[in-house]
Design a protein around this motif. Structure first.
Motif, mmCIF file in Angstrom:
data_model
loop_
_atom_site.group_PDB
_atom_site.id
_atom_site.type_symbol
_atom_site.label_atom_id
_atom_site.label_comp_id
_atom_site.label_asym_id
_atom_site.label_seq_id
_atom_site.Cartn_x
_atom_site.Cartn_y
_atom_site.Cartn_z
ATOM 1 N N ALA A 188 0.803 -1.225 0.000
ATOM 2 C CA ALA A 188 0.000 0.000 0.000
ATOM 3 C C ALA A 188 0.834 1.273 0.000
ATOM 4 O O ALA A 188 0.506 2.243 -0.703
ATOM 5 C CB ALA A 188 -0.952 0.002 1.196
ATOM 6 N N THR A 189 1.923 1.307 0.775
ATOM 7 C CA THR A 189 2.712 2.540 0.843
ATOM 8 C C THR A 189 3.392 2.815 -0.488
ATOM 9 O O THR A 189 3.334 3.934 -1.018
ATOM 10 C CB THR A 189 3.757 2.452 1.979
ATOM 11 N N GLY A 190 4.046 1.809 -1.050
ATOM 12 C CA GLY A 190 4.702 1.984 -2.343
ATOM 13 C C GLY A 190 3.710 2.296 -3.448
ATOM 14 O O GLY A 190 3.966 3.148 -4.316
ATOM 15 N N PHE A 191 2.562 1.651 -3.426
ATOM 16 C CA PHE A 191 1.502 1.930 -4.393
ATOM 17 C C PHE A 191 1.068 3.386 -4.279
ATOM 18 O O PHE A 191 0.921 4.096 -5.286
ATOM 19 C CB PHE A 191 0.320 0.994 -4.126
ATOM 20 N N GLY A 192 0.898 3.856 -3.034
ATOM 21 C CA GLY A 192 0.478 5.243 -2.823
ATOM 22 C C GLY A 192 1.494 6.246 -3.326
ATOM 23 O O GLY A 192 1.130 7.292 -3.881
ATOM 24 N N VAL A 193 2.779 5.947 -3.139
ATOM 25 C CA VAL A 193 3.835 6.831 -3.645
ATOM 26 C C VAL A 193 3.703 7.003 -5.155
ATOM 27 O O VAL A 193 3.813 8.115 -5.694
ATOM 28 C CB VAL A 193 5.229 6.274 -3.270
ATOM 29 N N VAL A 194 3.435 5.907 -5.854
ATOM 30 C CA VAL A 194 3.337 5.973 -7.322
ATOM 31 C C VAL A 194 2.047 6.658 -7.761
ATOM 32 O O VAL A 194 2.039 7.413 -8.745
ATOM 33 C CB VAL A 194 3.472 4.562 -7.927
ATOM 34 N N GLN A 224 10.628 -1.103 -2.867
ATOM 35 C CA GLN A 224 10.387 -2.199 -3.812
ATOM 36 C C GLN A 224 9.030 -2.053 -4.484
ATOM 37 O O GLN A 224 8.917 -2.161 -5.712
ATOM 38 C CB GLN A 224 10.464 -3.540 -3.092
ATOM 39 N N TRP A 225 8.000 -1.801 -3.691
ATOM 40 C CA TRP A 225 6.669 -1.709 -4.281
ATOM 41 C C TRP A 225 6.472 -0.404 -5.052
ATOM 42 O O TRP A 225 5.710 -0.364 -6.028
ATOM 43 C CB TRP A 225 5.601 -1.896 -3.210
ATOM 44 N N ALA A 226 7.180 0.651 -4.662
ATOM 45 C CA ALA A 226 7.144 1.873 -5.469
ATOM 46 C C ALA A 226 7.738 1.605 -6.846
ATOM 47 O O ALA A 226 7.172 2.010 -7.872
ATOM 48 C CB ALA A 226 7.908 2.995 -4.768
ATOM 49 N N ALA A 227 8.870 0.913 -6.878
ATOM 50 C CA ALA A 227 9.482 0.560 -8.163
ATOM 51 C C ALA A 227 8.551 -0.342 -8.974
ATOM 52 O O ALA A 227 8.379 -0.154 -10.192
ATOM 53 C CB ALA A 227 10.827 -0.130 -7.929
ATOM 54 N N TYR A 228 7.947 -1.306 -8.311
ATOM 55 C CA TYR A 228 7.040 -2.249 -8.990
ATOM 56 C C TYR A 228 5.869 -1.516 -9.636
ATOM 57 O O TYR A 228 5.574 -1.704 -10.829
ATOM 58 C CB TYR A 228 6.528 -3.281 -7.980
ATOM 59 N N TRP A 229 5.187 -0.668 -8.845
ATOM 60 C CA TRP A 229 4.003 0.006 -9.391
ATOM 61 C C TRP A 229 4.374 1.101 -10.388
ATOM 62 O O TRP A 229 3.623 1.349 -11.343
ATOM 63 C CB TRP A 229 3.138 0.561 -8.260
ATOM 64 N N ALA A 230 5.532 1.720 -10.214
ATOM 65 C CA ALA A 230 5.988 2.696 -11.210
ATOM 66 C C ALA A 230 6.173 2.008 -12.555
ATOM 67 O O ALA A 230 5.732 2.509 -13.599
ATOM 68 C CB ALA A 230 7.293 3.344 -10.757
ATOM 69 N N SER A 231 6.812 0.846 -12.522
ATOM 70 C CA SER A 231 7.017 0.084 -13.749
ATOM 71 C C SER A 231 5.677 -0.368 -14.335
ATOM 72 O O SER A 231 5.446 -0.283 -15.548
ATOM 73 C CB SER A 231 7.904 -1.132 -13.451
ATOM 74 N N LYS A 232 4.770 -0.814 -13.469
ATOM 75 C CA LYS A 232 3.468 -1.305 -13.921
ATOM 76 C C LYS A 232 2.638 -0.193 -14.550
ATOM 77 O O LYS A 232 1.846 -0.439 -15.464
ATOM 78 C CB LYS A 232 2.726 -1.916 -12.734
ATOM 79 N N MET A 233 2.857 1.050 -14.076
ATOM 80 C CA MET A 233 2.111 2.196 -14.630
ATOM 81 C C MET A 233 2.830 2.844 -15.805
ATOM 82 O O MET A 233 2.466 3.935 -16.239
ATOM 83 C CB MET A 233 1.834 3.224 -13.529
#
Length: 418
Positions: A188-194, A224-233
């Motif tokens: 959730a935190t990394g997702f929110g950052v993106v 990690q999750w910020a990088a993941y969701w940034a890439s996914k978006m």
């Protein structure tokens, strides 16, 4: 009040500035510049056959809006002053997010990596035994932070439930899915950052994230999750870094592979491609968006001139010092502040808490949709406030904190505190 650390001084400086910009009474600063309660405990744990005493805290900053809420940090360099700063930021973050929480923060001075699993479990349980009288689902609801994780929350909720004689899932959040958690909380935190990066880039730079170069400094859960969701978006993640070093590839990093390497070996520098640079070089590479997601005070007066990004979205708490922010603002760099950018975790904790109180669950897709809608609404409110008060030197952080202080101030006034 203990002697102030640099981080606490910076936090109070930011708060004071917002109180002045917002035209609030001085008593509002007096209330918010100090915590309502500090619990300091000594925690005995048998380590390698000998009893060792660990120092722990739970700072309860302000509960005008609801129960205290904030993480528990296990780190060898934590201090009470820094914990007070973090608890202060949680009050502001929760207020800005529009959720019914005050702010709190906990910490134990320990290197969790130096403990055996059985010792870490005993420390986690002993911390709960030491503070359980001060926490509860309607009083203070802890969650993970640096050095803690869902497994530690599982031990803690189990210990609290044993003490009270019944299952109390809502006393801790970010628990394992199998133990009243929600799958969205992990990311959730990394997702929110993106989401914040996407909204800011669209609003301020007139485009989507497709092909936008992103650098992530700090490759723990948030990074990690910020990088993941940034890439996914659609963004191109060109750098990721942890304490082992920075991996930089202008052609883009395979984020899934980097996450796999990090979680298998503990070091992202073992990623097979790209250039290997110093840990802080992720702050300075050629990128459009920088996501500092490690710890506080990483962008400072002594290194800020090397930052090249146009947009900084703060995944960590307090990663940019006031001096560095002033320099970047004059250069035209926009900073989406921590209390807005990394609130995805605590908003998701709120959603998990609501589920737990009602003994019900939402699906992952429904939960993520609820989370995203709250995040987008928060960004729009801050952007609107930023437009109203924008003048030379005023930042998005100022707008966010003015809004946050305003909500707490109204609650305190209605309660008759001020």
């Amino acid at each position: 009040m203990p002697m102030q650390s640099v981080f606490l001084q910076d936090t109070l400086k930011i708060l004071k500035r917002a109180v002045e910009i917002g035209g609030f009474d001085e008593v509002v600063y007096d209330y918010l510049s100090r915590p309502m309660r500090v619990v300091a405990v000594s925690i005995p744990v048998k380590v390698n056959g000998s009893v060792k005493l660990f120092e722990g805290y739970r700072v309860q900053h302000n509960n005008a809006l609801g129960p205290f809420k904030g993480g528990i940090r296990f780190h060898p360099e934590v201090t009470l002053e820094d914990d007070i700063a973090l608890a202060t930021l949680m009050t502001l973050k929760n207020s800005l997010a529009g959720i019914p929480y005050g702010g709190g923060k906990g910490a134990v001075r320990v290197d969790p990596k130096a403990l055996k699993p059985s010792e870490l479990e005993e420390l986690s349980r002993a911390y709960v035994r030491a503070i359980y009288m001060a926490i509860g689902p309607e009083v203070d609801i802890p969650a993970p932070d640096v050095g803690t994780n869902p497994q530690i929350m599982a031990w803690m909720v189990d210990e609290y439930s044993k003490i009270t004689g019944r299952n109390v899932p809502a006393v801790f959040t970010a628990k394992p899915i199998e133990l009243w958690g929600n799958p969205v909380r992990e990311y959730a935190t990394g997702f929110g950052v993106v989401v914040m990066a996407r909204e800011a880039w669209s609003s301020l730079f007139n485009g989507n994230l497709s092909g936008v170069r992103v650098s992530v400094h700090g490759f723990g859960n948030t990074g990690q999750w910020a990088a993941y969701w940034a890439s996914k978006m659609g963004a191109k993640v060109v750098a990721v870094a942890d304490t082992s070093g920075t991996v930089y590839d202008p052609n883009g990093i395979d984020v899934g592979k980097a996450m796999e390497i990090k979680n298998k070996t503990g070091k992202v520098i073992n990623y097979p491609g790209g250039q290997r640079l110093a840990p802080d070089d992720a702050l300075y590479v050629n990128a459009d968006v920088l996501m500092p997601s490690a710890i506080e005070n990483t962008i400072r007066a002594d290194n800020v001139s090397k930052v090249k990004a146009k947009l900084i979205v703060e995944g960590a708490n307090g990663p940019t010092t006031p001096e560095a922010e002033e320099y970047l603002t004059k250069r035209g760099v926009v900073i989406v502040p921590d209390i807005l950018a990394n609130a995805g975790g605590v908003i998701m904790s709120y959603l998990e808490w609501v589920e737990n109180l009602q003994w019900m669950t939402w699906s992952e897709e429904e939960t993520r949709s609820r989370l995203e809608n709250i995040l987008i609404g928060n960004f729009k409110r801050v952007l609107d406030e930023y437009g109203k008060i924008k003048r030379e030197g005023v930042t998005m952080r100022d707008a966010a904190i003015v809004l946050a202080v305003s909500r707490v101030e109204k609650a305190m006034r209605l309660r008759g505190w001020i």
